[in-house]
Motif scaffolding. Structure first.
Motif, mmCIF file in Angstrom:
data_model
loop_
_atom_site.group_PDB
_atom_site.id
_atom_site.type_symbol
_atom_site.label_atom_id
_atom_site.label_comp_id
_atom_site.label_asym_id
_atom_site.label_seq_id
_atom_site.Cartn_x
_atom_site.Cartn_y
_atom_site.Cartn_z
ATOM 1 N N HIS A 99 55.371 -14.445 41.669
ATOM 2 C CA HIS A 99 55.108 -15.892 41.724
ATOM 3 C C HIS A 99 54.474 -16.185 43.079
ATOM 4 O O HIS A 99 55.130 -16.079 44.116
ATOM 5 N N LYS A 100 53.198 -16.546 43.074
ATOM 6 C CA LYS A 100 52.456 -16.693 44.321
ATOM 7 C C LYS A 100 53.091 -17.685 45.284
ATOM 8 O O LYS A 100 53.030 -17.503 46.504
ATOM 9 N N ALA A 101 53.694 -18.740 44.754
ATOM 10 C CA ALA A 101 54.255 -19.776 45.620
ATOM 11 C C ALA A 101 55.666 -19.453 46.097
ATOM 12 O O ALA A 101 56.205 -20.164 46.944
ATOM 13 N N ASP A 102 56.251 -18.390 45.564
ATOM 14 C CA ASP A 102 57.639 -18.079 45.907
ATOM 15 C C ASP A 102 57.819 -16.571 46.042
ATOM 16 O O ASP A 102 58.140 -15.877 45.072
ATOM 17 N N PRO A 103 57.628 -16.011 47.249
ATOM 18 C CA PRO A 103 57.729 -14.558 47.437
ATOM 19 C C PRO A 103 59.112 -14.002 47.136
ATOM 20 O O PRO A 103 59.252 -12.800 46.881
ATOM 21 N N SER A 104 60.134 -14.854 47.138
ATOM 22 C CA SER A 104 61.479 -14.361 46.848
ATOM 23 C C SER A 104 61.621 -13.891 45.403
ATOM 24 O O SER A 104 62.582 -13.185 45.070
ATOM 25 N N ILE A 114 52.461 -9.477 54.120
ATOM 26 C CA ILE A 114 53.466 -9.625 53.068
ATOM 27 C C ILE A 114 54.844 -9.217 53.589
ATOM 28 O O ILE A 114 55.841 -9.903 53.349
ATOM 29 N N ALA A 115 54.910 -8.105 54.320
ATOM 30 C CA ALA A 115 56.193 -7.640 54.847
ATOM 31 C C ALA A 115 56.830 -8.685 55.754
ATOM 32 O O ALA A 115 58.024 -8.989 55.627
ATOM 33 N N GLU A 116 56.059 -9.259 56.640
ATOM 34 C CA GLU A 116 56.613 -10.234 57.578
ATOM 35 C C GLU A 116 57.044 -11.513 56.866
ATOM 36 O O GLU A 116 58.007 -12.170 57.276
ATOM 37 N N GLU A 117 56.365 -11.858 55.776
ATOM 38 C CA GLU A 117 56.775 -13.005 54.969
ATOM 39 C C GLU A 117 58.123 -12.723 54.306
ATOM 40 O O GLU A 117 59.012 -13.587 54.283
ATOM 41 N N ILE A 118 58.298 -11.521 53.811
ATOM 42 C CA ILE A 118 59.565 -11.126 53.184
ATOM 43 C C ILE A 118 60.692 -11.120 54.211
ATOM 44 O O ILE A 118 61.811 -11.581 53.945
ATOM 45 N N PHE A 119 60.417 -10.627 55.414
ATOM 46 C CA PHE A 119 61.471 -10.477 56.419
ATOM 47 C C PHE A 119 61.970 -11.818 56.966
ATOM 48 O O PHE A 119 62.987 -11.863 57.660
ATOM 49 N N ALA A 120 61.269 -12.884 56.632
ATOM 50 C CA ALA A 120 61.734 -14.218 57.024
ATOM 51 C C ALA A 120 62.757 -14.768 56.028
ATOM 52 O O ALA A 120 63.379 -15.797 56.281
ATOM 53 N N LEU A 121 62.942 -14.060 54.911
ATOM 54 C CA LEU A 121 63.859 -14.500 53.865
ATOM 55 C C LEU A 121 65.218 -13.844 54.020
ATOM 56 O O LEU A 121 65.358 -12.800 54.666
#
Length: 309
Positions: free
Chosen positions: A250-255, A208-215
């Protein structure tokens, strides 16, 4: 990067020390997660205790790290306009020596870095890798107070914070610092007196953290991110070591953000110095240490200050 009465609590507390903190297991993590975001939950559900009264592992205390400051405000929203992925944090304080009963009135204090790895009060400390200067974020946040705050636990031992997903800094994994205080009182917009019973850190799943850090704005901080397995503080103990349960808004939109929950099982009769295991990274030279931030706004001057929910 979790039917007892006071007349047996002394024996149980001694057992905690001897066994390294295990009270009991079974069912706690699931119950705690299911009740974490139910505002109308009763006291039993809000603590996460099972119907049989099973308790959990005493939380592992760790270092407070080099970025602590006294004088944080009592408030629910600690963002002060700092940009990042929204994070609603719901923590439940329970007494691990008394069947996981709620610790009403406990003061939970948290602090963490912004999306680029900067802490308020230490805004010139290099977070490692390549990141814009903290002053480039465009927010109106007070450089001495952003992303710091207290909340006072309600009758169910619950506190709730509105913040952002933290960034990272070298050599640490993504984390939030936390202290639990008891015996003090709210005064002049902050929390005074009492005893620190627990000093710890809250951690995030690597995926989850790495997904967030791509934003955005996190992606503007590049470099080598430290995973949980390689972190100097997280010991792999899961919830009892501070690993949050996270649920996407929102599962499809981590932002859109996350909800994070955890029950903090403490010994309210113990005192903790904040000198626990692990290290927090090298403190920046010339930075303040443990003093109330000068020029900090009063509670009435801060639009985000509020009473606990």
């Amino acid at each position: 990067m979790t039917g007892n009465h006071r007349n047996s609590s002394i024996t149980r507390r001694r057992a905690l020390v001897v066994t390294g903190g295990t009270v009991a297991a079974g069912g706690f993590a699931v119950a705690g997660y299911q009740s974490a975001f139910a505002d109308t939950a009763d006291a039993t559900d809000s603590t996460g205790a099972t119907a049989t009264g099973a308790c959990m592992t005493l939380m592992s205390s760790v270092t407070e790290g080099p970025y602590y400051l006294d004088g944080a405000l009592v408030r629910k929203d600690i963002t002060e306009g700092k940009s990042g992925v929204p994070l609603t944090l719901r923590l439940t304080v329970v007494d691990a020596t008394d069947g996981c009963t709620p610790v009403k009135g406990a003061a939970v204090e948290i602090w963490h870095c912004d999306a680029w790895g900067y802490y308020s009060g230490y805004t010139t400390a290099n977070p490692g890798g390549s990141a814009p200067a903290e002053s480039e974020d465009g927010s109106t946040a007070n450089d001495n107070t952003y992303l710091r705050g207290y909340q006072i636990a309600n009758a169910n031992g619950v506190v709730k914070f509105e913040t952002i997903f933290p960034g990272w800094y070298t050599p640490r994994t993504c984390h939030i610092h936390v202290k639990v205080h008891t015996g003090g009182e709210k005064e002049d917009g902050t929390y005074e007196g009492g005893t620190v019973n627990y000093t710890g850190q809250l951690f995030f799943d690597d995926t989850i953290a790495e997904e967030i850090f791509a934003l955005e704005p996190y992606s503007r901080h590049s470099g080598s991110y430290t995973t949980l397995d390689d972190d100097m503080v997280y010991d792999g103990g899961g919830a009892s070591s501070g690993l949050l349960t996270l649920k996407a808004v929102h599962k499809a939109d981590p932002s859109k953000g996350y909800k994070g929950s955890l029950s903090l099982a403490i010994d309210p009769d113990a005192e903790n110095t904040g000198a626990g295991s692990g290290g927090g990274g090298t403190p920046p030279s010339g930075a303040p240490s443990g003093e109330p931030p000068s020029g900090a706004p009063s509670e009435s001057a801060s639009p985000s200050a509020s009473a606990s929910s």
